[in-house]
Design an enzyme around this catalytic site. Structure first.
Site, PDB file in Angstrom:
ATOM      1  CB  CYS A 141      -0.859   0.022   1.249  1.00  0.00           C
ATOM      2  SG  CYS A 141      -1.847  -1.450   1.474  1.00  0.00           S
ATOM      3  NE  ARG A 161       4.195   1.943  -1.505  1.00  0.00           N
ATOM      4  CZ  ARG A 161       5.396   1.437  -1.251  1.00  0.00           C
ATOM      5  NH1 ARG A 161       6.394   1.709  -2.075  1.00  0.00           N
ATOM      6  NH2 ARG A 161       5.619   0.658  -0.225  1.00  0.00           N
ATOM      7  CD1 TRP A 178      -3.004  -5.159  -4.569  1.00  0.00           C
ATOM      8  CD2 TRP A 178      -1.866  -6.171  -2.934  1.00  0.00           C
ATOM      9  NE1 TRP A 178      -2.832  -6.472  -4.924  1.00  0.00           N
ATOM     10  CE2 TRP A 178      -2.142  -7.107  -3.945  1.00  0.00           C
ATOM     11  CE3 TRP A 178      -1.153  -6.586  -1.820  1.00  0.00           C
ATOM     12  CZ2 TRP A 178      -1.729  -8.441  -3.875  1.00  0.00           C
ATOM     13  CZ3 TRP A 178      -0.730  -7.902  -1.730  1.00  0.00           C
ATOM     14  CH2 TRP A 178      -1.034  -8.810  -2.747  1.00  0.00           C
ATOM     15  CG  ASN A 220       2.949  -0.641   3.001  1.00  0.00           C
ATOM     16  OD1 ASN A 220       2.338  -1.639   2.635  1.00  0.00           O
ATOM     17  ND2 ASN A 220       4.153  -0.325   2.549  1.00  0.00           N
ATOM     18  N   GLY A 221       1.582  -2.889   5.305  1.00  0.00           N
ATOM     19  CA  GLY A 221       2.187  -4.102   5.871  1.00  0.00           C
ATOM     20  C   GLY A 221       1.092  -5.020   6.386  1.00  0.00           C
ATOM     21  CD  GLU A 235       8.873 -10.719 -18.135  1.00  0.00           C
ATOM     22  OE1 GLU A 235       8.823 -11.529 -17.188  1.00  0.00           O
ATOM     23  OE2 GLU A 235       8.491  -9.548 -18.041  1.00  0.00           O
ATOM     24  CE  LYS A 289       5.794  -7.510 -17.892  1.00  0.00           C
ATOM     25  NZ  LYS A 289       6.371  -8.452 -17.036  1.00  0.00           N
ATOM     26  CD  GLU A 311       2.686  -8.535 -15.003  1.00  0.00           C
ATOM     27  OE1 GLU A 311       2.504  -8.268 -13.820  1.00  0.00           O
ATOM     28  OE2 GLU A 311       3.812  -8.568 -15.521  1.00  0.00           O
ATOM     29  CG  HIS A 338       8.662 -34.177 -22.395  1.00  0.00           C
ATOM     30  ND1 HIS A 338       9.046 -35.501 -22.396  1.00  0.00           N
ATOM     31  CD2 HIS A 338       9.671 -33.509 -23.006  1.00  0.00           C
ATOM     32  CE1 HIS A 338      10.236 -35.625 -22.955  1.00  0.00           C
ATOM     33  NE2 HIS A 338      10.643 -34.429 -23.337  1.00  0.00           N
ATOM     34  CE  LYS A 373       7.062  -1.694 -10.825  1.00  0.00           C
ATOM     35  NZ  LYS A 373       7.073  -2.408 -12.112  1.00  0.00           N
TER      36      LYS A 373
HETATM   37  C1  AGP Z   1       6.286  -8.227 -13.165  1.00  0.00           C
HETATM   38  O1  AGP Z   1       5.689  -7.642 -14.298  1.00  0.00           O
HETATM   39  C2  AGP Z   1       5.317  -8.343 -12.018  1.00  0.00           C
HETATM   40  N1  AGP Z   1       4.818  -7.059 -11.675  1.00  0.00           N
HETATM   41  C3  AGP Z   1       5.875  -9.132 -10.851  1.00  0.00           C
HETATM   42  O2  AGP Z   1       6.048 -10.458 -11.286  1.00  0.00           O
HETATM   43  C4  AGP Z   1       7.212  -8.657 -10.268  1.00  0.00           C
HETATM   44  O3  AGP Z   1       8.266  -8.924 -11.173  1.00  0.00           O
HETATM   45  C5  AGP Z   1       7.483  -9.449  -8.983  1.00  0.00           C
HETATM   46  O4  AGP Z   1       6.457  -9.143  -8.059  1.00  0.00           O
HETATM   47  C6  AGP Z   1       8.850  -9.140  -8.351  1.00  0.00           C
HETATM   48  O5  AGP Z   1       8.909  -7.800  -8.013  1.00  0.00           O
HETATM   49  P1  AGP Z   1      10.344  -7.216  -7.598  1.00  0.00           P
HETATM   50  O6  AGP Z   1      11.237  -7.294  -8.801  1.00  0.00           O
HETATM   51  O7  AGP Z   1      10.068  -5.792  -7.198  1.00  0.00           O
HETATM   52  O8  AGP Z   1      10.886  -8.037  -6.466  1.00  0.00           O
END
Ligand code: AGP
Length: 610
Positions: A2, A27, A74, A100-101, A483, A487, A490, A506, A605
């Site tokens: 957050c 965040r 969040w 936050n936490g 990757e 993308k 997400e 497999h 994020k």
């Molecule tokens: C990546 O597009 C995502 N937002 C997520 O997988 C991110 O890479 C992951 O949460 C790790 O975050 P960090 O690199 O800040 O540790």
């Protein structure tokens, strides 16, 4: 995670809080709210949804005041609705908190406080904080003592700010695990989750450390920890380019950050690679005599950073002959790895706040392993708790989907592997110069790819109705396949799976039909023929082929329904090029499907909770 912000000063606090929260929205954006001391009464305004929804509420229900706190959420405990939105208040309405936490022991505390007559209104863990403070303030009749007593009862990672109606000239805070920064302006003071929320007004700042608590007034910071004496602290001059916080003419931060990649890679090369092909990592404070003894490396990271770690494994084994494992952070932290003082643990994290990765660092240090982290935020928890760090130098990454940080991670890992090879006297000067030449060609090759972004917009439009994708790649591009799939998942909310090409037969090949587009990452290189076999396997089962191939490869083009050509490059550099069209494909797919690329649903994020 957050975002939290607090303000004391001459300005109308609601507008300061809204600006700060907008900067912190990456965040978390499930709900947002502020609490303001308006004519000595705490007034709370909060709303489900984004900051703009809160702004609309404030238009119809304005507040006035010069001291207040704000939060963008969040959700961890309690669904994302107005009731569970922060700020939360105590029974009497005299204490408001933004947090936050996670308070791990919130359930026991809640029961204890209910027994003492406190009335709870939400499902959140956070709500125990104002009630606990209220209880201790009633017993101790002293705000700092009540704050310390409250902090001593909380278990878990947290950063919180308290607004008290009895103390209109102060904001109280505490930090243990989640980030919190104090900002000093001209006759005004700030608290925030990161400095981006308080620039340019905060001319100086101080990163509050774990186990520190205290209060701010409009003139300064009063810092404490276990001892009763105030702690000394040193303010740092705030150097933050506010321009990085706007979209720079792009429709979304994600698109801006995709296009920033050539410049960032150019900057990394210029800062770290000299004309002899030698790498310098001035901020990395691990002694060479230790690094020379390292026999094994364990990389721990999450999500996109884990994908970068897989590429890093290839580099460390190829250029430094260092046996390397790669672990997902949430697995590494619980698997009790066989590791000792000769094992180097490498943590990769854009935010530097990912809870699982941070926990893995604690695990590694408990085994006397030395920890090196690759971070984009050098003041982050992971950077501070590692023995040394390497700065990704990618600039603030606002888009939740990581793009420029990913290629910065891959490039930084490549240069680190070169550095390690150098101190082990591996490779010749000719080898180094050949690698230098290839690396220096990368930014221009990236720019040539970005200049053809429209082709990926066409892919996204033609495939806008597809419900499921498969991505295939081998060796350095196996992580590229992972990757590319992530993308798409997400930000366009489309299911996609990435596999090593050799793994396809497999089991996953059973998926193939004319409804499942298959992205085949098949640049010319050592395993090019193997990827051609994959393409043939898919074609023979009527699957649709989306290929990423080397410029001029007519054969792959002839076998593909969609084909994107990337410039020729050595195998080890292809992940840095092949990922760009996949980033763009995901971005344009999100737009085609009406999704918000910068703030995908359910995400934040950085995942600062477990
Ligand atoms: C990546 O597009 C995502 N937002 C997520 O997988 C991110 O890479 C992951 O949460 C790790 O975050 P960090 O690199 O800040 O540790």
């Amino acid at each position: 995670m957050c975002g939290i912000v607090g303000y004391l000063g001459p300005k109308s606090v609601d507008s300061v809080l809204i600006v700060g929260l907008t900067r912190l929205e990456y965040r978390g954006y499930d709900s947002a709210g502020i609490a303001v001391l308006d004519k000595n009464e705490i007034v709370v305004r909060k709303e489900k949804g984004k900051i703009k929804d809160l702004e609309e509420l404030l238009l119809s229900h304005p507040v006035e005041g010069n001291v207040g706190i704000g939060h963008t959420r969040w959700a961890t405990h309690g669904e994302p609705n107005r009731q569970n939105a922060h700020p939360h208040i105590d029974t009497a309405g005299s204490t408001a908190v933004v947090h936050n936490g996670i308070v791990e022991n919130h359930h026991a505390l809640r029961l204890e406080l209910i027994d003492k007559g406190h009335v709870f209104h939400t499902e959140t863990d956070t709500e125990v904080i104002p009630h606990l403070f209220e209880q201790y303030y009633k017993e101790l009749k002293d705000a700092p003592k009540a704050l310390k007593a409250t902090v001593d009862r909380l278990e878990g990672r947290f950063a919180f700010v308290l607004l008290l109606d009895k103390f209109p000239d102060r904001l109280f805070f505490a930090r243990n695990g989640s980030p919190l920064v104090y900002g000093k302006g001209r006759g005004e003071s700030f608290l925030a989750s990161d400095v981006s929320a308080i620039v340019p007004a905060a001319k100086e700042h101080f990163h509050i450390e774990n186990d520190q608590w205290g209060w701010i007034t409009k003139d300064g910071l009063h810092l404490h920890n276990g001892t009763s004496e105030p702690l000394p602290f040193e303010l740092t001059r705030t150097q933050f380019d506010v321009k990085t916080l706007d979209r720079g003419g792009y429709e979304h931060f994600m698109l801006k950050e995709i296009h920033e990649q050539p410049g960032i890679i150019r900057g990394i090369i210029q800062n770290r690679l000299n004309d002899e092909g030698l790498v310098t990592l001035p901020e990395m404070q691990l002694p060479n005599d230790f690094l020379n003894r390292v026999t094994r490396c364990i990389i721990t990271s999450a999500g996109t950073s884990w994908h970068a770690g897989i590429v890093g494994k290839f580099y460390l084994e190829q250029f430094a002959r260092l046996s390397t494992e790669v672990d997902i952070s949430s697995e590494f932290r619980y698997r009790n790895p066989i590791a000792d003082g000769e094992t180097l643990v490498v943590a990769i994290s854009q935010s530097g706040e990912t809870a699982d990765t941070l926990a893995g660092i604690h695990q590694a240090k408990a085994k006397f392993c030395r920890v090196l982290s690759f971070v984009n935020v050098t003041t982050s928890s992971i950077a501070r708790e590692s023995e040394a760090f390497i700065d990704l130098m990618a600039g603030p990454e606002i888009g939740v989907a990581s793009t420029k940080a990913y290629t910065a991670q891959v490039m930084s890992l490549l240069l680190y592997a070169q550095f390690m090879g150098g101190i082990k006297w591996l490779g010749s000067k000719e080898d180094r110069l050949a690698i230098l030449r290839e690396i220096r060609l990368l930014p221009e090759k990236m720019e040539r790819i970005l200049a053809r972004a429209e082709e990926l917009k066409h892919w996204a439009h033609e495939l806008r109705d597809s419900k499921d994708f498969v991505f295939l790649g081998r060796q350095h591009n196996h992580p590229t396949a992972l990757e590319g799939a992530l993308k798409l998942k997400e930000i366009a909310y489309v299911h996609a799976s990435g596999y090593a090409g050799g793994e396809f037969k497999h089991g996953p090949i059973a998926l193939i039909s004319d409804q499942i587009p298959v992205v085949c990452i098949a640049p010319r290189g050592e395993l090019y023929e193997k990827m051609i076999s994959n393409i043939e396997e898919v074609r023979s089962r009527k699957g649709r082929i989306l290929s990423i191939c080397t410029e001029g490869d007519e054969m792959v083009r002839s076998k593909s329904d969609f084909c994107f050509e990337i410039p020729e490059c050595p195998d080890y550099l292809s992940p840095l090029l092949a990922v760009i069209p996949l980033q763009l494909f995901a971005y344009y797919s999100a737009l085609e499907r009406g999704c918000e690329p910068d703030q995908p649903r359910n995400l934040a994020k950085s995942v600062t909770v477990e």
